[in-house]
Design an enzyme around this catalytic site. Structure first.
Site, PDB file in Angstrom:
ATOM      1  N   TYR A 237       5.478  -4.288   2.005  1.00  0.00           N
ATOM      2  CA  TYR A 237       6.019  -3.789   3.311  1.00  0.00           C
ATOM      3  C   TYR A 237       5.160  -2.854   4.053  1.00  0.00           C
ATOM      4  O   TYR A 237       5.341  -1.873   4.737  1.00  0.00           O
ATOM      5  CB  TYR A 237       7.384  -3.128   3.125  1.00  0.00           C
ATOM      6  CG  TYR A 237       8.263  -3.978   2.300  1.00  0.00           C
ATOM      7  CD1 TYR A 237       8.860  -4.989   2.829  1.00  0.00           C
ATOM      8  CD2 TYR A 237       8.643  -3.749   0.867  1.00  0.00           C
ATOM      9  CE1 TYR A 237       9.677  -6.150   2.124  1.00  0.00           C
ATOM     10  CE2 TYR A 237       9.457  -4.546   0.285  1.00  0.00           C
ATOM     11  CZ  TYR A 237       9.925  -5.662   0.773  1.00  0.00           C
ATOM     12  OH  TYR A 237      10.893  -6.435   0.044  1.00  0.00           O
TER      13      TYR A 237
ATOM     14  N   TYR B  61      11.658   4.865   7.388  1.00  0.00           N
ATOM     15  CA  TYR B  61      12.701   5.246   6.027  1.00  0.00           C
ATOM     16  C   TYR B  61      12.416   6.675   5.454  1.00  0.00           C
ATOM     17  O   TYR B  61      12.557   7.025   4.356  1.00  0.00           O
ATOM     18  CB  TYR B  61      12.486   4.170   5.119  1.00  0.00           C
ATOM     19  CG  TYR B  61      12.272   2.927   5.266  1.00  0.00           C
ATOM     20  CD1 TYR B  61      13.460   2.041   5.927  1.00  0.00           C
ATOM     21  CD2 TYR B  61      11.222   2.101   5.123  1.00  0.00           C
ATOM     22  CE1 TYR B  61      13.425   0.889   6.361  1.00  0.00           C
ATOM     23  CE2 TYR B  61      10.962   0.872   5.367  1.00  0.00           C
ATOM     24  CZ  TYR B  61      11.770   0.234   6.083  1.00  0.00           C
ATOM     25  OH  TYR B  61      11.936  -1.162   6.352  1.00  0.00           O
TER      26      TYR B  61
ATOM     27  N   CYS C 207       1.567   8.100  20.215  1.00  0.00           N
ATOM     28  CA  CYS C 207       2.276   8.993  21.120  1.00  0.00           C
ATOM     29  C   CYS C 207       3.656   9.268  20.869  1.00  0.00           C
ATOM     30  O   CYS C 207       4.506   8.942  21.577  1.00  0.00           O
ATOM     31  CB  CYS C 207       2.011   8.620  22.422  1.00  0.00           C
ATOM     32  SG  CYS C 207       0.301   8.845  23.017  1.00  0.00           S
ATOM     33  N   GLU C 208       4.062   9.743  19.444  1.00  0.00           N
ATOM     34  CA  GLU C 208       5.332   9.699  19.128  1.00  0.00           C
ATOM     35  C   GLU C 208       5.346  10.820  18.062  1.00  0.00           C
ATOM     36  O   GLU C 208       4.603  10.722  17.082  1.00  0.00           O
ATOM     37  CB  GLU C 208       6.123   8.710  18.569  1.00  0.00           C
ATOM     38  CG  GLU C 208       6.462   7.357  19.487  1.00  0.00           C
ATOM     39  CD  GLU C 208       7.381   6.477  19.093  1.00  0.00           C
ATOM     40  OE1 GLU C 208       8.297   7.189  18.385  1.00  0.00           O
ATOM     41  OE2 GLU C 208       7.272   5.532  19.556  1.00  0.00           O
TER      42      GLU C 208
ATOM     43  N   PRO D 185      11.376 -10.677  -6.999  1.00  0.00           N
ATOM     44  CA  PRO D 185      10.727  -9.337  -6.783  1.00  0.00           C
ATOM     45  C   PRO D 185       9.832  -9.578  -5.610  1.00  0.00           C
ATOM     46  O   PRO D 185       8.945 -10.416  -5.484  1.00  0.00           O
ATOM     47  CB  PRO D 185       9.940  -9.389  -8.123  1.00  0.00           C
ATOM     48  CG  PRO D 185       9.686 -10.868  -8.266  1.00  0.00           C
ATOM     49  CD  PRO D 185      10.987 -11.536  -8.062  1.00  0.00           C
TER      50      PRO D 185
HETATM   51  N1  LLP Z   1      15.476 -10.842  -2.092  1.00  0.00           N
HETATM   52  C1  LLP Z   1      16.422 -10.482  -0.734  1.00  0.00           C
HETATM   53  C2  LLP Z   1      17.524 -11.509  -0.358  1.00  0.00           C
HETATM   54  C3  LLP Z   1      15.959  -9.406   0.118  1.00  0.00           C
HETATM   55  O1  LLP Z   1      16.662  -9.055   0.886  1.00  0.00           O
HETATM   56  C4  LLP Z   1      14.830  -8.569  -0.650  1.00  0.00           C
HETATM   57  C5  LLP Z   1      14.383  -7.502   0.463  1.00  0.00           C
HETATM   58  C6  LLP Z   1      14.191  -8.971  -1.631  1.00  0.00           C
HETATM   59  C7  LLP Z   1      14.772 -10.078  -2.166  1.00  0.00           C
HETATM   60  C8  LLP Z   1      12.932  -8.413  -2.294  1.00  0.00           C
HETATM   61  O2  LLP Z   1      13.204  -6.861  -2.605  1.00  0.00           O
HETATM   62  P1  LLP Z   1      12.260  -5.922  -3.341  1.00  0.00           P
HETATM   63  O3  LLP Z   1      12.167  -6.484  -4.695  1.00  0.00           O
HETATM   64  O4  LLP Z   1      10.935  -5.959  -2.637  1.00  0.00           O
HETATM   65  O5  LLP Z   1      12.914  -4.642  -3.406  1.00  0.00           O
HETATM   66  N2  LLP Z   1      10.958  -2.784   4.412  1.00  0.00           N
HETATM   67  C9  LLP Z   1      11.696  -2.002   3.538  1.00  0.00           C
HETATM   68  C10 LLP Z   1      12.151  -3.250   2.339  1.00  0.00           C
HETATM   69  C11 LLP Z   1      13.190  -4.192   2.773  1.00  0.00           C
HETATM   70  C12 LLP Z   1      13.590  -5.140   1.845  1.00  0.00           C
HETATM   71  C13 LLP Z   1      14.315  -6.129   2.481  1.00  0.00           C
HETATM   72  N3  LLP Z   1      14.739  -7.028   1.492  1.00  0.00           N
HETATM   73  C14 LLP Z   1      10.651  -1.094   2.862  1.00  0.00           C
HETATM   74  O6  LLP Z   1       9.539  -0.986   3.304  1.00  0.00           O
HETATM   75  O7  LLP Z   1      11.144  -0.518   2.108  1.00  0.00           O
END
Ligand code: LLP
Length: 430
Positions: free
Chosen positions: A374, A320, A345-346, A278
């Site tokens: 993030y 996103y 500036c965007e 997580p």
């Molecule tokens: N495990 C793997 C292999 C992953 O690729 C990811 C996230 C996670 C775990 C953790 O996922 P979570 O529990 O946080 O959902 N930058 C984007 C999110 C990118 C997530 C990439 N991988 C955002 O700001 O929404």
């Protein structure tokens, strides 16, 4: 998970026991502010929801928040790490996470990164393709060690989330194709230097529906049976991360308990150690981005609230179309409808359009909510803006846990080629 550690006391928004204006005065704005209590609450909620799972390993997805203090706190909560780069490995180890509690995911691990991870004694490699397994086996043999690994399988399930954070469709770059998995497994399992011991799966992030996850986990279960029928020993299964959080008021998200119930139901007869990765669930609600209103500028249909935070500090809205709640630190009770934007500036540097928010004016402090995951880690220096600092609050105490990286410091990293002479030292007008 609500953002309870960030509450109004006597009309002023606090982080736990600390008034946010005190942090703004001390550290300046923009700044990320994290609540230790909120991190602990979420970390424990996730663990508690998995109480029925006897053999498990919790690996915080470092990509969500690699701050050293955050990782140290989570290590104390019994979390290891899910890493995707040599840099994340460095952070997890520096935070005090044992190497054996680290799993290494990621679709582009280089030879150098694999070698460094072997030398550090990383607990498990999640292989994304057959050739990576061959390379890892060779590196391990050369060192006289045996690398524990699992094979990441792409279950071809639509996670129903934003396309940019969906990873489990067959057209995505992650894992090996489901139908090829058994054959690849059979070849890699024979490689000396590799202790191939199971599979991994992760279908995407910010999942607001557990249905696709359950389908993916059932596919993993079917593959486990196939692999065992072929005589393979399956002892470890990594179920990835992805559990979503509420960003908008009124967002109804699956609870950790509901997630735990699905895991328990689907994996009951698997007889394996389960790994969970997580990220967002643990960190998102534990952080806000503290900002100051620079101007309130007339706009065609609504005024523009221009804040001193921008897309380089919090990229999620621009990348996103993500929603982050916006609240005044000292709300008056009056409201306004406005666009919220940063100074970059965007036109993409926009946090909200025609949103009803607390009435604010130039000089007021405000926060973007749910920015603990993030957020800072995706910051950049675009427009030669400083890298945003980070602050950790724990009860009545707070500390800067990442300094602001100033434009002066950034400039000091740059060089002019020898044929261009020396940089000009700016002089102040007399
Ligand atoms: N495990 C793997 C292999 C992953 O690729 C990811 C996230 C996670 C775990 C953790 O996922 P979570 O529990 O946080 O959902 N930058 C984007 C999110 C990118 C997530 C990439 N991988 C955002 O700001 O929404």
């Amino acid at each position: 998970m609500d953002d309870l550690p960030f509450v109004l006391r006597a009309g002023v928004l606090h982080a736990e026991g600390v008034p946010l204006p005190v942090i703004a005065q001390t550290v300046g704005t923009p700044a990320y502010v994290y609540s230790a209590a909120a991190l602990r609450v979420a970390a424990r909620a996730f663990r508690d929801a998995l109480a029925p799972i006897a053999r498990k390993q919790l690996a915080f997805a470092v990509k969500a928040n690699p701050n050293l203090a955050v990782l140290r706190l989570l290590a104390a909560e019994g979390y290891g790490a899910d890493i995707v780069s040599g840099g994340e490995m460095l952070h997890a180890l520096a935070a005090g996470m044992p190497a054996s509690a680290i799993v290494y995911s990621g679709v582009g691990k280089t030879r150098g990164e694999l070698a460094a991870a072997l030398d550090a004694g990383i607990g498990q490699f999640n292989l994304e393709l057959e050739a990576e397994g061959e390379m890892l086996a060779a590196l391990a043999r050369a060192r006289g060690v045996c690398a524990a690994a699992v094979l990441r399988v792409n279950p071809d399930v639509d996670a129903g989330t934003h396309a940019k954070v969906s990873t489990g469709r067959k057209q995505n770059k992650f894992g090996v194709a489901y139908e090829d998995a058994a054959a690849i497994y059979a070849r890699l399992v024979t490689r000396e230097g590799l202790n191939l011991r199971g599979i991994a799966i992760h279908i995407g992030s910010q999942l607001n529906d557990l249905g696709p996850l359950e389908i993916a986990y059932r596919r993993a279960g079917a593959l486990i049976r196939t692999l065992r029928a072929a005589g393979h020993r399956i002892e470890h299964v990594d179920l990835g991360g992805g559990l979503g959080v509420a960003y908008r008021p009124g967002d109804v998200m699956p609870s950790a308990q509901a997630y735990g119930a699905i895991v328990e139901r689907v994996t009951r007869d698997w007889d394996v150690t389960l790994t969970f990765e997580p990220g967002r669930f643990v960190a998102a609600a534990a952080g806000v981005l503290l900002t100051e209103v620079v101007w309130v500028k007339p706009g065609a249909s609504h005024p523009y609230v221009i804040v001193d935070a921008a897309m380089n500090d919090l990229a999620r809205p621009a990348l996103y179309e993500a929603f982050h709640g916006f609240e005044a630190v000292v709300p008056t009770g009056q409201r306004m409808t406005a666009n919220i934007a940063g100074p970059v500036c965007e036109s993409g540097d926009s946090f909200a359009t025609a949103r009803e928010i607390d009435l604010v004016e130039a000089g007021d402090l405000a926060v973007f909510r749910t920015a603990g995951a993030y957020g800072a880690t995706m910051a950049s220096t675009y427009n030669c803006r400083a890298l945003v600092p980070e602050v950790l609050v724990d009860g009545d105490r707070f500390a800067v846990v990442a300094e602001r990286v100033t434009p002066e410091a950034m400039l000091a990293h740059q060089r002019l080629p020898f044929w261009m002479g020396e940089p000009v030292t700016p002089r102040r007008a007399a």
